[in-house]
Design a protein around this motif. Structure first.
Motif, PDB file in Angstrom:
ATOM      1  N   ALA A  53       0.831  -1.204   0.000  1.00 37.02           N
ATOM      2  CA  ALA A  53       0.000   0.000   0.000  1.00 37.02           C
ATOM      3  C   ALA A  53       0.872   1.264   0.000  1.00 37.02           C
ATOM      4  O   ALA A  53       0.561   2.251  -0.675  1.00 37.02           O
ATOM      5  N   VAL A  54       1.958   1.218   0.742  1.00 41.14           N
ATOM      6  CA  VAL A  54       2.875   2.375   0.780  1.00 41.14           C
ATOM      7  C   VAL A  54       3.468   2.613  -0.603  1.00 41.14           C
ATOM      8  O   VAL A  54       3.546   3.759  -1.068  1.00 41.14           O
ATOM      9  N   TYR A  55       3.895   1.556  -1.283  1.00 40.14           N
ATOM     10  CA  TYR A  55       4.474   1.709  -2.623  1.00 40.14           C
ATOM     11  C   TYR A  55       3.436   2.265  -3.612  1.00 40.14           C
ATOM     12  O   TYR A  55       3.750   3.118  -4.442  1.00 40.14           O
ATOM     13  N   VAL A  56       2.214   1.773  -3.495  1.00 40.96           N
ATOM     14  CA  VAL A  56       1.148   2.278  -4.369  1.00 40.96           C
ATOM     15  C   VAL A  56       0.893   3.756  -4.093  1.00 40.96           C
ATOM     16  O   VAL A  56       0.760   4.569  -5.005  1.00 40.96           O
ATOM     17  N   GLN A  57       0.859   4.112  -2.808  1.00 37.78           N
ATOM     18  CA  GLN A  57       0.626   5.515  -2.456  1.00 37.78           C
ATOM     19  C   GLN A  57       1.775   6.402  -2.903  1.00 37.78           C
ATOM     20  O   GLN A  57       1.550   7.528  -3.366  1.00 37.78           O
ATOM     21  N   LEU A  58       2.995   5.930  -2.789  1.00 36.07           N
ATOM     22  CA  LEU A  58       4.134   6.706  -3.266  1.00 36.07           C
ATOM     23  C   LEU A  58       4.052   6.916  -4.784  1.00 36.07           C
ATOM     24  O   LEU A  58       4.331   8.008  -5.292  1.00 36.07           O
ATOM     25  N   ALA A  59       3.669   5.856  -5.497  1.00 34.83           N
ATOM     26  CA  ALA A  59       3.517   5.972  -6.952  1.00 34.83           C
ATOM     27  C   ALA A  59       2.418   6.975  -7.300  1.00 34.83           C
ATOM     28  O   ALA A  59       2.569   7.782  -8.232  1.00 34.83           O
ATOM     29  N   MET A  60       1.321   6.943  -6.540  1.00 36.35           N
ATOM     30  CA  MET A  60       0.235   7.899  -6.776  1.00 36.35           C
ATOM     31  C   MET A  60       0.702   9.324  -6.490  1.00 36.35           C
ATOM     32  O   MET A  60       0.384  10.251  -7.245  1.00 36.35           O
ATOM     33  N   LEU A  61       1.461   9.507  -5.428  1.00 39.88           N
ATOM     34  CA  LEU A  61       1.959  10.827  -5.071  1.00 39.88           C
ATOM     35  C   LEU A  61       2.881  11.374  -6.162  1.00 39.88           C
ATOM     36  O   LEU A  61       2.711  12.514  -6.618  1.00 39.88           O
ATOM     37  N   VAL A  62       3.823  10.566  -6.608  1.00 41.37           N
ATOM     38  CA  VAL A  62       4.765  10.996  -7.647  1.00 41.37           C
ATOM     39  C   VAL A  62       4.028  11.268  -8.953  1.00 41.37           C
ATOM     40  O   VAL A  62       4.259  12.285  -9.620  1.00 41.37           O
ATOM     41  N   THR A  63       3.101  10.389  -9.327  1.00 43.04           N
ATOM     42  CA  THR A  63       2.330  10.584 -10.560  1.00 43.04           C
ATOM     43  C   THR A  63       1.491  11.854 -10.475  1.00 43.04           C
ATOM     44  O   THR A  63       1.424  12.625 -11.437  1.00 43.04           O
ATOM     45  N   GLY A  64       0.861  12.079  -9.343  1.00 47.13           N
ATOM     46  CA  GLY A  64       0.048  13.284  -9.174  1.00 47.13           C
ATOM     47  C   GLY A  64       0.863  14.551  -9.281  1.00 47.13           C
ATOM     48  O   GLY A  64       0.470  15.513  -9.944  1.00 47.13           O
ATOM     49  N   VAL A  65       2.014  14.569  -8.644  1.00 41.12           N
ATOM     50  CA  VAL A  65       2.864  15.765  -8.671  1.00 41.12           C
ATOM     51  C   VAL A  65       3.424  15.998 -10.071  1.00 41.12           C
ATOM     52  O   VAL A  65       3.309  17.110 -10.625  1.00 41.12           O
ATOM     53  N   LEU A  66       4.046  14.975 -10.645  1.00 36.93           N
ATOM     54  CA  LEU A  66       4.662  15.149 -11.963  1.00 36.93           C
ATOM     55  C   LEU A  66       3.628  15.384 -13.056  1.00 36.93           C
ATOM     56  O   LEU A  66       3.778  16.285 -13.880  1.00 36.93           O
ATOM     57  N   GLY A  67       2.585  14.571 -13.061  1.00 38.97           N
ATOM     58  CA  GLY A  67       1.549  14.721 -14.092  1.00 38.97           C
ATOM     59  C   GLY A  67       0.848  16.058 -13.996  1.00 38.97           C
ATOM     60  O   GLY A  67       0.624  16.736 -15.000  1.00 38.97           O
ATOM     61  N   GLY A  68       0.487  16.455 -12.781  1.00 39.00           N
ATOM     62  CA  GLY A  68      -0.166  17.753 -12.590  1.00 39.00           C
ATOM     63  C   GLY A  68       0.720  18.907 -13.017  1.00 39.00           C
ATOM     64  O   GLY A  68       0.274  19.870 -13.629  1.00 39.00           O
ATOM     65  N   SER A  69       2.005  18.807 -12.706  1.00 42.69           N
ATOM     66  CA  SER A  69       2.941  19.862 -13.106  1.00 42.69           C
ATOM     67  C   SER A  69       3.073  19.942 -14.623  1.00 42.69           C
ATOM     68  O   SER A  69       3.137  21.035 -15.189  1.00 42.69           O
ATOM     69  N   LEU A  70       3.115  18.798 -15.260  1.00 46.22           N
ATOM     70  CA  LEU A  70       3.259  18.784 -16.719  1.00 46.22           C
ATOM     71  C   LEU A  70       2.052  19.397 -17.433  1.00 46.22           C
ATOM     72  O   LEU A  70       2.199  19.956 -18.519  1.00 46.22           O
TER      73      LEU A  70
END
Length: 166
Positions: A53-70
């Motif tokens: 669950a932690v790995y999934v949440q980290l992936a969601m966090l990174v995707t949200g930050v990078l994708g949103g920024s892009l």
């Protein structure tokens, strides 16, 4: 007029808005990784499910930050469209392009434009009035090509006038 009815909603703008919403949700759910992170920092061991669950949440966090920024790097309006909206907004009080409204709204905008500059002699204000009326004519389905050329000419003159004043 309660709002500015758009003749057509820009699909790219709509897709970008939904994309940003998805990335925001990913960011929010990914931020929940802070709870198990605090547990680990306090010396507690996580079981295999919790680590997944932690790995999934980290992936969601990174995707949200990078994708949103892009999404803010791509999908911006053209400088010409932005300048049209800003110049029209100086006169109308709302940064809109009358060419992107319905025919009825374009007529209302043209009338409001005439009321706004009544008795005004300043060259810049008269040029912006011309820009608004030109764009409103496009919104009323007049032949667009010569009106787009007139728009470009007015924008060039307004830029030149701003350069002379600055």
């Amino acid at each position: 007029m309660k709002g500015v009815p758009l003749a057509s909603v820009d699909r790219a703008s709509t897709v970008m808005a939904y994309t940003r919403g998805v990335f925001a949700v990913l960011l929010l759910f990914g931020f929940l990784v802070i709870a198990p992170g605090i547990m680990v920092l306090n010396g507690k061991n996580l079981d295999e499910f919790a680590l997944t669950a932690v790995y999934v949440q980290l992936a969601m966090l990174v995707t949200g930050v990078l994708g949103g920024s892009l999404t803010y790097l791509f999908g911006r309006e053209s400088p010409r469209d932005r300048e049209i909206r800003l110049r029209c907004g100086e006169l109308l009080g709302v940064a809109i392009d009358p060419a992107r409204t319905t025919s009825k709204a374009s007529k209302l905008i043209a009338g409001a434009c005439d009321d706004a500059v009544e008795g005004e002699k300043e060259l810049r204000t008269q040029m912006i009035r011309g820009l608004v009326l030109t764009r409103a004519m496009i919104g009323q389905k007049f032949e667009a090509e010569p009106l787009e050329a007139a728009t470009d000419e007015l924008l060039a003159k307004l830029s030149q006038l701003a350069g002379d004043e600055g």
